[in-house]
Design a protein around this motif. Structure first.
Motif, short mmCIF file in Angstrom:
data_model
loop_
_atom_site.label_atom_id
_atom_site.label_comp_id
_atom_site.label_asym_id
_atom_site.label_seq_id
_atom_site.Cartn_x
_atom_site.Cartn_y
_atom_site.Cartn_z
N LYS A 86 0.84 -1.19 0.00
CA LYS A 86 0.00 0.00 0.00
C LYS A 86 0.88 1.26 0.00
N LEU A 87 1.68 1.40 -1.05
CA LEU A 87 2.53 2.57 -1.20
C LEU A 87 1.75 3.68 -1.88
N LEU A 88 2.00 4.91 -1.47
CA LEU A 88 1.28 6.06 -2.02
C LEU A 88 2.01 6.58 -3.25
N PRO A 89 1.36 6.60 -4.41
CA PRO A 89 2.06 6.97 -5.66
C PRO A 89 2.51 8.42 -5.70
N GLU A 90 1.87 9.30 -4.92
CA GLU A 90 2.25 10.71 -4.97
C GLU A 90 3.49 11.02 -4.13
N LEU A 91 3.95 10.05 -3.34
CA LEU A 91 5.14 10.25 -2.50
C LEU A 91 6.34 9.53 -3.10
N THR A 92 7.52 9.99 -2.74
CA THR A 92 8.74 9.30 -3.16
C THR A 92 8.93 8.04 -2.30
N VAL A 93 9.90 7.23 -2.67
CA VAL A 93 10.19 6.02 -1.91
C VAL A 93 10.59 6.37 -0.48
N LEU A 94 11.43 7.37 -0.33
CA LEU A 94 11.86 7.78 1.01
C LEU A 94 10.69 8.30 1.84
N GLU A 95 9.82 9.08 1.24
CA GLU A 95 8.66 9.63 1.95
C GLU A 95 7.69 8.51 2.33
N ASN A 96 7.51 7.53 1.45
CA ASN A 96 6.66 6.39 1.76
C ASN A 96 7.20 5.60 2.94
N THR A 97 8.51 5.41 2.95
CA THR A 97 9.13 4.62 4.02
C THR A 97 9.08 5.35 5.36
N ALA A 98 9.25 6.66 5.34
CA ALA A 98 9.26 7.44 6.58
C ALA A 98 7.87 7.73 7.10
N LEU A 99 6.84 7.55 6.29
CA LEU A 99 5.48 7.95 6.68
C LEU A 99 4.99 7.30 7.98
N PRO A 100 5.18 5.98 8.20
CA PRO A 100 4.71 5.40 9.47
C PRO A 100 5.34 6.04 10.69
N LEU A 101 6.60 6.45 10.59
CA LEU A 101 7.25 7.11 11.73
C LEU A 101 6.70 8.50 11.95
N ILE A 102 6.43 9.22 10.87
CA ILE A 102 5.87 10.56 10.99
C ILE A 102 4.48 10.51 11.62
N LEU A 103 3.72 9.49 11.27
CA LEU A 103 2.37 9.36 11.83
C LEU A 103 2.39 9.07 13.33
N THR A 104 3.50 8.55 13.84
CA THR A 104 3.62 8.32 15.28
C THR A 104 4.04 9.58 16.02
N GLY A 105 4.35 10.66 15.28
CA GLY A 105 4.76 11.90 15.91
C GLY A 105 6.24 12.16 15.89
N LEU A 106 7.02 11.28 15.28
CA LEU A 106 8.47 11.48 15.20
C LEU A 106 8.78 12.62 14.24
#
Length: 272
Positions: A86-106
Motif C-alpha cells: 500500500k505505497l502512495l504513488p504521490e510520495l517518493t520512496v523515502l517519503e513512503n518509508t518514513a510515513l509510518p514514523l511521521i504518523l507516530t509523531g516522530l
C-alpha cells in the motif's frame, strides 16, 4: 497443530473458526502453507479483534485486551506486509518509508534518517527519490518491506513476498530478510507455498483457514429504516408520542447498581 516452540513470541490457540494452534519462537522464520491470506495474517498480528480464540504476543494475552489497546500493542510489535504493498504513488520512496514514523509523531528529520537506514538494509536506497511508478516489482517489494520494518517491530508477517519475482530476485530478497532476522532478532512469519520460501524458512506449518474466516464473527444489526431523526427530549411527557419509542434500544445498568427513578415530592421532599 504445530510443534510448540520453547520460547514462543507469537502463539495462537483454538484461533479462528478452524481452531488453529501454532507457536512461533523468537528469531524464528516460519512458512505458513495452505489457505492463509492477508486477513488471516492481520488477525494473527492482533490487529483484528473479531477472530475467536486465544492469541499471545510477547507473552501478552491479546484476546483479553480491549480493541483500542489491542490495536496499539499490535501496531507496536507486529508489521504486516501484504501481497500488494500500500505505497502512495504521490510520495517518493523515502517519503513512503518514513510515513509510518511521521504518523507516530516522530520528527521528519529523524524519520527520514531511520527510513534511509532500512532502505539501505533492503538494498533499495538507490531509488529513495523515485516515485512508486518508476520501481520494478522487486524494488517495490523491498520498499514495501522497508516501510513495514521501519518501526522496528518484533514480528514481521508477510504474504507471498516473492510472488512475481525471478529466481535471482527471490534469492536476493530472502537473503536480505534472513540477514535482518539474524542482526535484529526479527521473527518472520510468511504465508507462501513457494518452494524457495519453504526451503529458506526454519519450519513450515500447514494451516487450513475456512473461507468464511475473514468475515467478522458477528455482523452489526441493521439500523431501523424510515425512522425520522428525533429531537432531544426536554419534557418527559413528550416521550408518549416521541418517534424514538419505535426504535429498539437497550437500557444499560449503572456501574453502582440499577437505575433508580423516583418522583419529585412536595414540601420537604422537593429539591432533594
Amino acid at each position: 497443530m504445530s510443534i510448540p516452540s520453547d520460547n514462543p513470541i507469537l502463539m495462537a490457540r483454538d484461533f479462528g473458526p478452524d481452531a488453529v494452534c501454532l507457536a512461533v519462537g523468537e528469531g524464528e522464520i516460519v512458512a505458513l502453507g495452505g489457505s492463509c491470506d492477508e486477513a488471516f495474517l492481520r488477525a494473527l498480528s492482533g490487529a483484528d479483534p473479531a477472530w475467536p480464540g486465544g492469541l499471545w504476543l510477547k507473552g501478552e494475552p491479546l484476546h483479553t485486551l480491549r480493541p483500542a489497546a489491542r490495536l496499539r500493542f499490535a501496531h507496536a510489535q507486529c508489521a504486516l506486509a501484504p501481497r500488494v504493498g500500500k505505497l502512495l504513488p504521490e510520495l517518493t520512496v523515502l517519503e513512503n518509508t518514513a510515513l509510518p514514523l511521521i504518523l507516530t509523531g516522530l520528527g521528519r528529520q529523524e524519520a527520514r534518517r531511520r527510513a534511509v537506514r532500512w532502505l539501505e538494509r533492503l538494498d533499495a536506497v538507490g531509488c529513495a527519490d523515485w516515485r512508486v511508478a518508476e520501481l520494478t516489482p522487486a524494488e517495490t517489494r523491498r520498499v514495501a518491506l522497508a516501510r513495514a520494518l521501519v518501526l522496528d517491530p518484533a514480528v514481521l508477517l508477510a504474504e507471498d513476498p516473492t510472488e512475481g519475482l525471478s529466481p535471482a530476485e527471490r534469492f536476493h530478497l530472502l537473503r536480505i530478510l534472513r540477514a535482518a532476522c539474524g542482526t535484529h532478532g526479527l521473527t518472520i512469519v510468511v504465508a507462501s507455498d513457494d518452494t524457495d520460501v519453504i526451503g529458506w524458512a526454519d519450519r513450515r506449518i500447514e494451516v487450513k483457514v475456512a473461507a468464511t474466516a475473514a468475515a467478522p464473527a458477528a455482523e452489526a444489526a441493521p439500523e431501523p429504516a424510515d425512522v425520522p431523526a428525533a429531537a432531544p427530549i426536554t419534557d418527559p411527557a413528550a416521550m408518549i408520542n416521541h418517534p424514538a419509542r419505535s426504535i429498539p434500544h437497550r437500557i444499560g445498568r449503572h456501574a453502582r447498581g440499577e437505575h433508580r427513578f423516583s418522583p419529585v415530592g412536595s414540601g420537604a421532599e422537593r429539591g432533594r
